[in-house]
Design a protein around this motif. Structure first.
Motif, mmCIF file in Angstrom:
data_model
loop_
_atom_site.group_PDB
_atom_site.id
_atom_site.type_symbol
_atom_site.label_atom_id
_atom_site.label_comp_id
_atom_site.label_asym_id
_atom_site.label_seq_id
_atom_site.Cartn_x
_atom_site.Cartn_y
_atom_site.Cartn_z
ATOM 1 N N ASP A 417 0.821 -1.207 0.000
ATOM 2 C CA ASP A 417 0.000 0.000 0.000
ATOM 3 C C ASP A 417 0.857 1.260 0.000
ATOM 4 O OD1 ASP A 417 -2.267 -1.514 -0.045
ATOM 5 O OD2 ASP A 417 -2.566 -1.453 2.141
ATOM 6 N N TYR A 418 1.902 1.262 0.836
ATOM 7 C CA TYR A 418 2.755 2.447 0.898
ATOM 8 C C TYR A 418 3.453 2.665 -0.440
ATOM 9 C CZ TYR A 418 6.047 5.860 2.766
ATOM 10 O OH TYR A 418 6.753 7.015 2.990
ATOM 11 N N PHE A 419 3.845 1.584 -1.090
ATOM 12 C CA PHE A 419 4.483 1.678 -2.396
ATOM 13 C C PHE A 419 3.512 2.224 -3.438
ATOM 14 C CE2 PHE A 419 5.434 -0.323 -6.513
ATOM 15 C CZ PHE A 419 6.729 0.108 -6.716
ATOM 16 N N THR A 420 2.290 1.785 -3.347
ATOM 17 C CA THR A 420 1.299 2.215 -4.322
ATOM 18 C C THR A 420 0.970 3.694 -4.172
ATOM 19 O OG1 THR A 420 0.341 -0.002 -4.292
ATOM 20 C CG2 THR A 420 -1.018 1.756 -5.211
ATOM 21 N N ASN A 421 0.909 4.175 -2.922
ATOM 22 C CA ASN A 421 0.495 5.555 -2.658
ATOM 23 C C ASN A 421 1.653 6.531 -2.604
ATOM 24 O OD1 ASN A 421 -2.186 4.658 -2.423
ATOM 25 N ND2 ASN A 421 -1.859 4.153 -0.246
ATOM 26 N N SER A 422 2.866 6.064 -2.856
ATOM 27 C CA SER A 422 4.027 6.951 -2.771
ATOM 28 C C SER A 422 4.786 6.914 -4.082
ATOM 29 C CB SER A 422 4.945 6.519 -1.623
ATOM 30 O OG SER A 422 4.244 6.516 -0.395
ATOM 31 N N ASN A 423 5.610 7.913 -4.230
ATOM 32 C CA ASN A 423 6.444 8.008 -5.417
ATOM 33 C C ASN A 423 7.916 8.018 -5.020
ATOM 34 O OD1 ASN A 423 4.263 8.216 -7.272
ATOM 35 N ND2 ASN A 423 4.036 10.391 -6.718
ATOM 36 N N PHE A 424 8.760 7.566 -5.942
ATOM 37 C CA PHE A 424 10.205 7.592 -5.731
ATOM 38 C C PHE A 424 10.741 8.978 -6.083
ATOM 39 C CE2 PHE A 424 9.838 2.950 -6.118
ATOM 40 C CZ PHE A 424 10.621 2.572 -5.036
ATOM 41 N N THR A 425 11.648 9.439 -5.218
ATOM 42 C CA THR A 425 12.369 10.684 -5.505
ATOM 43 C C THR A 425 13.832 10.462 -5.189
ATOM 44 O OG1 THR A 425 11.913 11.504 -3.270
ATOM 45 C CG2 THR A 425 10.413 12.222 -5.037
ATOM 46 N N VAL A 426 14.677 11.226 -5.813
ATOM 47 C CA VAL A 426 16.122 11.157 -5.585
ATOM 48 C C VAL A 426 16.567 12.493 -5.005
ATOM 49 C CG1 VAL A 426 18.384 10.848 -6.625
ATOM 50 C CG2 VAL A 426 16.446 9.518 -7.459
ATOM 51 N N ILE A 427 17.228 12.441 -3.853
ATOM 52 C CA ILE A 427 17.782 13.637 -3.218
ATOM 53 C C ILE A 427 19.288 13.502 -3.141
ATOM 54 C CG2 ILE A 427 15.663 14.072 -1.896
ATOM 55 C CD1 ILE A 427 17.085 12.933 0.550
ATOM 56 N N GLY A 428 19.958 14.610 -3.002
ATOM 57 C CA GLY A 428 21.407 14.583 -2.890
ATOM 58 C C GLY A 428 21.850 14.246 -1.482
ATOM 59 N N LYS A 455 12.558 11.175 6.065
ATOM 60 C CA LYS A 455 12.820 12.605 5.884
ATOM 61 C C LYS A 455 11.504 13.345 6.052
ATOM 62 C CE LYS A 455 14.707 15.950 2.570
ATOM 63 N NZ LYS A 455 15.595 16.614 3.526
ATOM 64 N N ALA A 456 11.399 14.141 7.068
ATOM 65 C CA ALA A 456 10.115 14.727 7.447
ATOM 66 C C ALA A 456 9.579 15.686 6.395
ATOM 67 C CB ALA A 456 10.264 15.437 8.798
ATOM 68 N N SER A 457 10.467 16.322 5.628
ATOM 69 C CA SER A 457 10.000 17.342 4.686
ATOM 70 C C SER A 457 9.387 16.764 3.418
ATOM 71 C CB SER A 457 11.168 18.261 4.303
ATOM 72 O OG SER A 457 12.199 17.515 3.673
ATOM 73 N N LEU A 458 9.518 15.471 3.162
ATOM 74 C CA LEU A 458 8.951 14.845 1.970
ATOM 75 C C LEU A 458 7.540 14.358 2.251
ATOM 76 C CD1 LEU A 458 11.998 12.789 0.617
ATOM 77 C CD2 LEU A 458 11.160 15.002 -0.174
ATOM 78 N N PRO A 459 6.679 14.362 1.223
ATOM 79 C CA PRO A 459 5.285 13.901 1.429
ATOM 80 C C PRO A 459 5.230 12.393 1.637
ATOM 81 C CG PRO A 459 5.663 14.370 -0.891
ATOM 82 C CD PRO A 459 6.896 14.843 -0.168
ATOM 83 N N ALA A 460 4.243 11.962 2.404
ATOM 84 C CA ALA A 460 4.047 10.540 2.689
ATOM 85 C C ALA A 460 2.577 10.276 2.895
ATOM 86 C CB ALA A 460 4.838 10.126 3.931
ATOM 87 N N PRO A 461 2.106 9.071 2.574
ATOM 88 C CA PRO A 461 0.698 8.729 2.797
ATOM 89 C C PRO A 461 0.342 8.824 4.273
ATOM 90 C CG PRO A 461 1.763 7.100 1.400
ATOM 91 C CD PRO A 461 2.845 7.972 1.936
#
Length: 1176
Positions: A417-428, A455-461
């Motif tokens: 479910d978490y995989f389905t509702n989230s997206n991958f991002t790349v940070i430095g 990382k608290a600043s990124l969106p999450a379900p």
């Protein structure tokens, strides 16, 4: 006036000739006094040359021994010195300086200043170490010439401290501490720990500059400042800390090796996430044991190899730190590429991104032949692109991360479910100094074991399920807390003792140690504080919290910031960590050897031995075994708090030692380092104690228990050492304070306990006649209160001082045997009664004085021709009464039980005849506290006369005992008035006749001797005083004192003949008999020596008062024997001696009759004050 210079030019001890039997007692330097003259170092004497002596005569006059003769040889002038206490061919006339003739008789114990200074100069050039080791090396072979110490502050103290302080924590855990605790809390932790070590360094500098610090470093400083008990306990804790530090460094090196250098070298490997940590621990144990064995072998082969590698390891540390700073500066302009893959706000493990694609799907061009199956064309684990037609539109395919979250590779698969509702991002991973990431890293982010790094600043379900370890996230391996961070970080600031341990290699140790150590701490503190800020400003928060760098594909986190390559940090930290481990394995055995050679812990004695060159072989073996225990723990995070405890305890006592020495103002406390204060030491001690309980309260308790057990072991079984320690000074100050408080007023009745003065008598062989007297005292005291054991030595103090010391040692040995804690006192006096009187008056100090005297009963006093024993006894009774002291007289003391003979049953009977302050009630209670008398019951008897109501007396006595909280049986014995029996009258008559007969016999004997002496020499009449009674002694002495001045004047007026007859005049002044007095005495007592005088003596009638006293003694004895014949001990009021000294013999007879037929009797006489109360 020309200026005078005093120059001391020492030479090395090994340069002296081998012909000297005692190198340490001979001066090896040269002392000269001169006007503006320079003195060069004297040349060593040849093997065949002897010691030069000065000539008493000569053409130019005699030279003093301080001026050396000049010997001409090879064109150079050589100096030959005169040594103090040299008995090889030196005449007494030439031995001493003419200007010091006044002191020549004391030169054996008070040498000349020149000799003392030269010996001190010799001492400072000796190789640092234990004295026993120095002596052992100097026996059998001539030591090689050693170079004088030339190391300065920078090379000798500063750099070694840097190498020991910078360690594995900086490279492996500091980034994690910053990420978990935040920049603010990390700065707080670093600041507190650095303050702790800085304050400890200030205290250590004061101690280290207060004298020479040989091998042992911190142990030597603590033991000589706080005593052998604290020194041994803290020294062993410091040893354990250093040993576990070696284990920690080895574990850090293995972690770097298996995590970042050669991951494929792991012996135990598994693909199961649950068993991955266990496999890693087993790898750490195997490789750690191998590394420990190799390092121990390297240390065993030779420390010189370790010292040669030290500079290389230090260079690695410096290069690594510089690369971090350089990388931080470079990151502000061009941040390095370390991408971190995030799913929502969760961190993905970089090891599991096999295709380097941080996405769910990819756009793949489609091949013209197999358009329908392109998204399922896989070969093994990799997506294989097919030939495609440029004209066709690309097709969306799934990535490797898709398979980690979904049950198939198809886009329509069932996924998390978490995989389905989230997206991958790349940070430095390294945003750089100019990115402002420090604002996110300011605050703490503590997580528990098994939680995902987020990382608290990124969106999450919002409705996200907890992550499991089967997903490719980065998980926390340990539950973090502030206390845990403190315990893990503190070992990175230890190592401040490196400079004090090298004091023997320093040119000026007392200047270099404070400067080098404090500068090293300031440097390392600055590096740590700036590193915290740089890490927080340059590295992403999730990367900082990633302890092992999983998010950056297994790179060392601090290495990602390094420039030009992470390998600079990896290689540098590996070698520096190995070097720190070698230093720990080198220093710990030497510390244990120093403790063992001090011989304060008997079971460690074997570890003081080693190889012929002094290398601690056995200590190294024990160190390796203890370090193996740390290796078996296999976790850097678990080992670090353990050694933090031991180091913090060591630093705590360094601060305590400095504070005590400063506050007590010990005369020997004169450190050259003056920038210290007792408040700083107490602040450092408080911080150390707080850090111990903050980091791990249970480890702190365990460390204190270990130190306490070692302390008690040394206290009871260790060798006695007197090092002039501060604890002794503290004890003296506390004793002084307590004595002054006790002096404020007499003790309250509730606090009264018998403070004993035990009077013992020694025989001709200096053996105690009645040792059971001390046994009884120990049973009465049960280890509490004051006990003074005293004896009197007959003679003159100037002549019998040695006998007094021997008697004192005898008493101390007996006290140790009977386990009596107290003091002993020996007094030398001309007569026993004078010595006892002086002892009763002068023993004790201030409020800590005795209040009870214990002495034995004079044995066989009736058969003794010498009345001194029982007269001394009666005089002691009178003295104690006058001093208002209690008196205890055990009779038949040889029948009293020993400490190993407990009474299994029976009673302690108290015969309370007169009230004497309550001593009779208190003494049985105190005796029953001891194991010997514990099972005995207590019975109290009192005597009722005809006019008393015995029934009411029994009730009142029972009530009184109830209020006193004393359990005892009560019985009132009625004594009816009765006529004086014939036995009593006959006993009294026999007593008086015996006394009169003995007096007549002594007088007749003295008359005969007086007559003979008057005929021979009237000046020797003084001997008659020793034949008469003690009363005659006192009387004649007083008369002699009144006539002394007149006889002195007559003796002094003899003109020129006074000098020739000085001895006879001295005797004449002391003479107490004259011819007229002797004739008068003989005329008065002439009838005593005749038979008629004896017949008159036999016809005397007994005195009525004596008959009444004998009647009381007989009646009381009958009642006591009837009631207490089976008692284990009988306590009885002791009657006072008669006011008239003429009845002393009758008094002894009364006491004999009173105690006749009783096995064990304790005669008790109170001091006149109440000693027991019914109030709380």
């Amino acid at each position: 006036m020309a200026s005078v210079r005093f120059t001391v030019t020492p030479t090395k001890a090994e340069d002296l000739p081998d012909t000297s039997p005692d190198i340490s007692s001979r001066s090896s330097g040269r002392v000269r006094f001169g006007s503006r003259e320079s003195v060069s170092r004297s040349e060593p004497q040849s093997e065949g040359s002897g010691v030069g002596t000065t000539s008493a005569g000569g053409g130019g006059g005699a030279e003093t021994p301080d001026r050396s003769n000049t010997e001409q040889g090879d064109g150079n002038a050589k100096m030959s010195s005169v040594y103090i206490n040299n008995s090889h061919g030196v005449d007494d006339d030439d031995f001493y300086d003419r200007n010091l003739a006044l002191f020549e008789e004391e030169m054996d114990t008070r040498p000349k200043v020149s000799s003392l200074l030269n010996r001190l100069a010799n001492y400072t050039n000796l190789t640092q170490g234990a004295k026993e080791h120095e002596e052992a090396e100097s026996i059998g072979e001539k030591r090689k010439p050693s170079k004088s110490p030339q190391m300065g502050t920078f090379m000798g103290v500063y750099l070694p401290c840097l190498q020991n302080i910078f360690g594995v924590i900086l490279f492996l855990r500091l980034t994690w501490v910053v990420g978990t605790g935040g920049v603010l809390q990390a700065l707080t932790i670093v600041f507190i720990c650095c303050c702790c070590t800085l304050l400890t360094a200030i205290s250590m500098s004061a101690i280290a500059t207060n004298g020479v610090v040989p091998a042992g470093g911190a142990y030597f400083m603590i033991s000589r400042s706080l005593g052998p008990e604290f020194g041994g306990a803290v020294g062993l804790c410091f040893y354990l800390g250093t040993t576990f530090a070696g284990a920690m460094y080895i574990l850090g090196a293995i972690e770097i090796l298996l995590m970042y250098i050669a991951p494929r070298a792991a012996i135990f490997d598994t693909s199961e996430p649950d068993s991955e940590s266990a496999a890693m621990l087993n790898n750490m144990r195997v490789y750690g044991s191998i590394f420990l064995l190799l390092m121990a072998l390297l240390v065993f082969v030779g420390v010189k190899y370790v010292n040669k590698l030290a500079s290389i390891f230090l260079a690695c540390v410096i290069v690594s730190i510089l690369s971090i700073y350089t990388g931080a500066l470079v990151s502000a302009f061009s941040p390095p590429e370390f991408p971190v893959c995030m799913l929502g706000n969760r961190t993905i493990n970089g090891h599991l991104i096999h295709d380097n694609h941080c996405a769910k799907t990819l756009l793949q061009p489609v091949a013209p032949t197999e358009q329908a199956d392109v998204n399922v064309t896989f070969t093994g684990n990799d997506t294989v692109p097919q030939p495609f037609d440029p004209g066709q539109a690309p097709v969306e395919i799934t990535t490797k991360l898709w398979r980690e979250f979904c049950d198939s590779v198809y886009p329509n698969a069932s996924c998390d479910d978490y995989f389905t509702n989230s997206n991958f991002t790349v940070i430095g991973g390294i945003p750089g100094m100019a990115s402002g990431v420090i604002l996110e890293n300011v605050w703490s982010n503590y997580i528990s074991k098994g939680e995902v790094l987020e990382k608290a600043s990124l969106p999450a379900p919002r409705s996200a399920h907890p992550a499991t370890n089967h997903r490719p996230y980065v998980f926390a391996d340990i539950t973090a807390s502030f206390t845990l961070l403190v315990g893990i970080f503190f070992p990175s600031v230890t190592g401040i003792m490196a400079g004090s341990n090298r004091s023997g290699d320093l040119k000026d140790a007392q200047r270099s140690i404070p400067i080098g150590t404090i500068l090293a701490i300031l440097t390392t503190s600055l590096v740590y504080l700036t590193s915290v800020v740089l890490f927080g400003a340059c590295i992403e928060g999730v990367v900082l919290r990633d302890k092992f760098g999983d998010s950056v594909k297994g790179n060392l986190v601090v290495g990602t910031l390094a420039w030009p390559s992470p390998w600079v940090i990896v290689i540098g930290s590996f070698f520096s960590t190995c070097g720190a481990g070698l230093q720990s394995l080198t220093g710990a055995p030497r510390l244990l050897q120093a403790i063992a050679k001090d011989n304060i812990i008997p079971f460690l004695r074997v570890f003081g031995h080693g190889k012929a060159n002094g290398e601690p072989t056995w200590a190294l073996l024990l160190t390796a075994l203890i370090a193996e225990l740390g290796i078996l723990i296999a976790s850097l995070d678990l080992v670090a708090p353990i050694l933090s405890m031991f180091f913090l305890m060591c630093y705590l006592f360094v601060n305590l030692a400095c504070a005590l020495q400063t506050l007590l103002r010990t005369p020997n406390w004169r450190p050259r380092f003056s920038y210290y204060h007792w408040s700083l030491s107490f602040l450092g001690m408080t911080i150390c104690l707080a850090l111990m309980f903050i980091s791990s309260w249970y480890y702190a308790i365990v460390a204190m228990v270990i130190a306490g057990m070692i302390y008690k072991y040394i206290e009871y079984h260790g060798a006695e050492k007197e090092w002039g320690d501060g604890i002794r000074g503290l004890s003296l100050s506390a004793a002084r304070y307590a004595l002054l408080r006790l002096e404020e007023g007499p003790p309250h009745t509730k606090n009264w306990r018998p403070q004993l003065l035990v009077l013992l008598k020694l025989d001709e062989d200096a053996h105690v006649k009645s040792p059971r007297l001390l046994t009884f005292a120990s049973q009465l005291k049960a280890g509490k209160g004051l006990t003074i054991v005293g004896t009197v030595i007959l003679g003159n103090f100037l002549h019998n001082y040695g006998e007094a010391l021997a008697a004192e040692q005898t008493l101390k040995h007996l006290m140790d045997k009977e386990r009596v804690k107290g003091f002993c006192q020996c007094i030398v006096a001309q007569r026993p009664r004078d010595g006892i009187s002086h002892m009763i008056q002068s023993s004790g100090l201030g409020g800590m004085k005795h209040n009870t005297v214990v002495m034995g009963w004079p044995l066989a006093w009736r058969q003794s021709e010498d009345p001194q024993s029982w007269k001394t006894f009666i005089n002691t009774v009178r003295v104690t009464t006058a001093a208002h002291l209690a008196l205890l007289v055990p009779k038949n003391i040889s029948l009293f039980p020993g400490n190993s003979e407990p009474c299994t049953e029976g009673y302690i009977d108290v015969w309370w005849i007169v009230h004497d302050g309550g001593m009779l009630m208190l003494l049985p209670f105190l005796l029953r506290q001891h194991k010997v008398w514990r099972k005995c019951g207590m019975r109290i008897f009192t005597v009722a006369q005809m006019e008393d109501n015995s029934i009411q007396m029994k009730k009142d006595l029972a009530t009184f005992l109830y209020h006193l909280r004393i359990e005892a049986e009560v019985e009132v014995v009625e004594m009816h008035d009765s006529d004086i029996s014939a036995y009593t009258y006959e006993r009294t008559l026999m007593m008086e006749q015996r006394s009169q007969m003995l007096r007549q016999m002594r007088l007749s004997k003295s008359d005969r001797e007086k007559e003979a002496q008057l005929v021979k020499d009237r000046n020797s009449m003084l001997r008659l005083t020793s034949i008469g009674s003690d009363e005659e002694d006192d009387e004649t002495t007083e008369r002699g004192a009144t006539d002394k001045s007149d006889r002195g004047e007559r003796g002094a007026g003899g003109g020129g003949g006074a000098a020739a007859s000085s001895a006879s005049e001295h005797r004449r002044v002391q003479m107490t008999w004259t011819k007229e007095k002797a004739l008068q005495y003989r005329a008065t007592h002439s009838g005593c020596s005749t038979p008629e005088g004896f017949r008159d003596m036999l016809s005397i009638r007994p005195d009525h008062s004596n008959v009444r006293r004998m009647h009381t003694a007989v009646k009381l004895n009958e009642v006591i024997v009837n009631k207490s014949h089976d008692a284990r001990l009988v306590l009885l009021n002791m009657p006072g001696p008669p006011r008239n000294p003429e009845g002393d013999e009758n008094y002894m007879e009364f006491l004999e009759v009173l105690t006749e037929g009783l096995e064990r009797v304790l005669l008790v006489r109170g001091g006149g004050s109440e000693v027991i109360t019914i109030y709380s």
